[in-house]
Scaffold this motif. Structure first.
Motif, short mmCIF file in Angstrom:
data_model
loop_
_atom_site.label_atom_id
_atom_site.label_comp_id
_atom_site.label_asym_id
_atom_site.label_seq_id
_atom_site.Cartn_x
_atom_site.Cartn_y
_atom_site.Cartn_z
N GLN A 1 -1.64 1.44 -13.59
CA GLN A 1 -1.26 2.07 -12.17
C GLN A 1 -2.20 3.38 -12.23
O GLN A 1 -2.42 3.99 -11.20
CB GLN A 1 0.06 2.13 -11.97
N ASN A 2 -1.88 4.17 -13.48
CA ASN A 2 -2.62 5.53 -13.67
C ASN A 2 -3.18 5.63 -14.98
O ASN A 2 -2.39 5.85 -15.99
CB ASN A 2 -1.48 6.63 -13.46
N THR B 1 5.94 6.50 -11.05
CA THR B 1 4.54 7.11 -11.20
C THR B 1 4.07 6.83 -9.56
O THR B 1 2.92 7.39 -9.36
CB THR B 1 3.84 5.82 -12.03
N ALA B 2 4.41 5.86 -8.91
CA ALA B 2 3.99 5.64 -7.41
C ALA B 2 4.39 6.79 -6.56
O ALA B 2 3.60 7.30 -5.74
CB ALA B 2 4.61 4.50 -6.97
N LYS B 3 5.28 7.70 -6.91
CA LYS B 3 5.71 8.89 -6.32
C LYS B 3 4.91 10.20 -6.70
O LYS B 3 4.98 11.14 -6.08
CB LYS B 3 7.19 9.18 -6.59
#
Length: 622
Positions: free
Chosen positions: A341-342, A311-313
């Motif tokens: 996070q999203n 997700t961070a990518k």
């Protein structure tokens, strides 16, 4: 539901009208305002096949013989063409690094044993390293993660979002986390292997045993390989991915994988705190807060970390393989963390048990589940002459409270190709199914690359077999390669019929994503017309969809032989809901804008004169 066939000239077939579905908002406290949203279209690609230009298709062929596609094949042109098809999301299938038979030892990857790999290219659902990507997909395998990150950026630049697979239930028999972030331990690193089960063990063990390779056909079709010796060292043996507790699994078991332990004891009881009863109505924020101070099994933490890493990518969501083999409490834990996070993450689950749908949606916080065993299977029965389509109404009534969450599809990597002889038989016979699948609900629509070209999956790749495009072998996809046209992505080699079919898909999908009615209400008009309309043949299906600003009548003919003429009735309750007065109203087909007819309203009821040919569909707009 009653299944019925009609015999015509000795051939059992159905002359049937297209399916109808009820669109309703989900029964969650965080109710979606679907009328304010747009319909989503997912385009699934098998990543290693998409860009492959090689047409050899030699069974069991190597990369050198049969070729392989790369991340870089998804050029700006290719992505823009996919976007123009009407697509919202690309599902890049087979991205995480999975076991395969190819030597990458020069870049620090160990060789996989063909005795526990399916095919030469390997199953994408036997993941070997969750923190990196398949080296086959990179021009420079040593820089494979960089190349995938560049693809993420290109995808977003094209106005598309992307999802990848996560397979929590099982991992490759030889998992090696060579790219773990700092502080992340490998699966099984801290397991107590002397016991069958412990809460924080990542695997289930068969104490005092040695794994034995099942009695399968010779790996690699008998090709000489120094690791193909009928042996694989695993002491003690672990449970196999599908739950087999045998040290020597059956050849039909998922023997290339091992099952992950989520705190479910061998007797089936749960070794973790369960969600309180009222959490089916609570928000993802509440679920996230609930798990903050709970002692959860180690496997939960590992997979949450994996999801948050991607997700961070910039990965916009995930498709979860065999999600129902993992407890929904885990999904509550992981999905709520992802949504923190999203908030817009797209979470799609492979679930086949209708009795569990609501648990995985409401307690597991899934956005979407496969609508496989009901709508998909019914449509397949219809086009194969085993059923009338009327039962689709019953299916949609039964799912009215969750219909927005039930993703519609007719083709994917697991199923027989829609145009194959084993399914619809021809691309044209798939068209009425596609109209119904796309317009029957507010849920997303998914197509599989090549479906829009009539790909029939006729190739035998080696381990993979005819009617399904192989997910285990290095192969090319003929119709897709003609559209790809040596990397020009302009359809330059397509036949006229393939061009026409792709135009049909493009029209249908783009209409669906712009239609407010398809995010609004549904009412079937099948029953009244079946009961009292002369000429309303068994192959016809009709329903209505509407919003405040758009009114639609969908009529589809599943018959591949019969043209039907009839006076379609629009019941008084629909006319009332549409606020129509007596008089005449022009209605126009939205697929091709070539059919303009009149809706006559008299005494509060509607009438439309319809003539519909074999396999034809109309989406009439008031």
């Amino acid at each position: 539901m009653i299944k019925k066939s009609i015999l015509i000239t000795g051939i059992s077939l159905i002359l049937v009208a297209a399916a109808c579905k009820t669109t309703a908002l989900p029964m969650n406290t965080e109710k979606e305002n679907t009328t304010a949203q747009k319909k989503i279209v997912v385009y699934q690609v098998f990543t290693r096949l998409f860009g492959n230009k090689n047409t050899n298709n030699k069974p069991w062929g190597t990369i050198e013989e049969n070729g392989v596609g790369k991340f870089n094949d998804f050029t700006e042109k290719a992505l823009n063409e996919i976007k123009d098809l009407g697509v919202s999301y690309i599902w890049y299938t087979g991205v995480p690094h999975h076991a395969l038979v190819r030597d990458y030892t020069a870049i620090g990857i160990s060789n996989d044993d063909p005795d526990v790999v399916k095919g030469r290219a390997g199953s994408p659902y036997a993941v070997k390293d969750y923190y990196n990507v398949n080296p086959d997909l990179a021009v420079n395998p040593a820089q494979r993660l960089d190349e995938f990150e560049a693809l993420i950026a290109r995808t977003h630049k094209a106005g598309l979002k992307l999802i990848i697979d996560i397979v929590p239930n099982h991992i490759a028999r030889k998992y090696e986390g060579k790219n773990n972030p700092k502080g992340v331990k490998d699966f099984g690193a801290d397991d107590d292997k002397t016991v069958e089960y412990a809460k924080d063990n990542n695997f289930y063990y068969i104490p005092n045993s040695h794994f034995e390779v099942p009695d399968t056909a010779a790996p690699l079709n008998g090709e000489v390989n120094r690791l193909s010796d009928g042996k694989f060292t695993e002491v003690p043996a672990k449970w196999t991915g599908n739950g087999s507790r045998m040290a020597k699994p059956d050849k039909n078991d998922w023997y290339e994988t091992v099952k992950v332990n989520y705190g479910i004891r061998p007797d089936g009881s749960k070794d973790f705190q369960e969600l309180p009863a009222d959490y089916d109505t609570k928000s993802v924020e509440a679920h996230f807060e609930f798990w903050k101070d709970k002692d959860v099994p180690d496997s939960w933490k590992k997979f949450k970390d994996i999801a948050l890493f991607w997700t961070a990518k910039g990965v916009d969501g995930f498709r979860y393989d065999m999600a129902e083999m993992v407890p929904y409490e885990f999904w509550s834990y992981m999905n709520s963390a992802i949504k923190m996070q999203n908030a817009d993450a797209f979470l799609l689950a492979e679930v086949y048990n209708p009795n569990e749908y609501r648990n995985y949606i409401r307690l597991g916080k899934m956005d979407y589940l496969y609508d496989k065993v009901e709508t998909y299977d019914k449509l397949k029965d219809v086009i194969q002459g085993r059923s009338l389509p009327d039962g689709l109404s019953d299916i949609q009534r039964g799912m009215k409270d969750i219909e927005h969450h039930m993703l519609q599809f007719l083709d994917n990597h697991d199923e027989q190709r829609l145009a194959s002889a084993e399914f619809a038989g021809t691309p044209e016979k798939g068209k009425p199914l596609m109209v119904v699948s796309t317009t029957i609900s507010s849920a997303p629509t998914m197509i599989y690359f090549g479906q829009e070209l009539g790909e029939a999956g006729n190739e035998n790749g080696g381990f993979g077999t005819h009617s399904r495009t192989s997910i285990f072998d290095y192969v090319g996809v003929p119709s897709h390669q003609r559209w790809m046209n040596n990397g020009k992505f302009d359809g330059g080699q397509l036949t006229d019929s393939e061009k026409s079919l792709r135009d049909f898909y493009k029209r249908l999908l783009n209409f669906s994503t712009s239609s407010s009615a398809l995010m609004g209400e549904f009412q079937e008009i099948q029953t009244v017309n079946r009961q009292s309309t002369l000429g309303f043949d068994p192959g016809i299906y009709a329903f209505t969809r509407w919003s405040d600003t758009q009114k639609l009548i969908v009529v589809t003919n599943f018959s591949w032989l019969t043209t039907s003429k009839f006076e379609l009735k629009i019941p008084a309750d629909v006319i009332t809901k549409w606020n129509l007065k007596d008089g005449e109203y022009t209605i126009t087909d939205q697929l091709y804008n070539k059919s303009v007819i009149q809706l006559e309203v008299s005494n509060g009821e509607g009438r439309v004169q319809v003539e519909i040919g074999p396999l034809e569909s109309f989406i009439y707009q008031l």
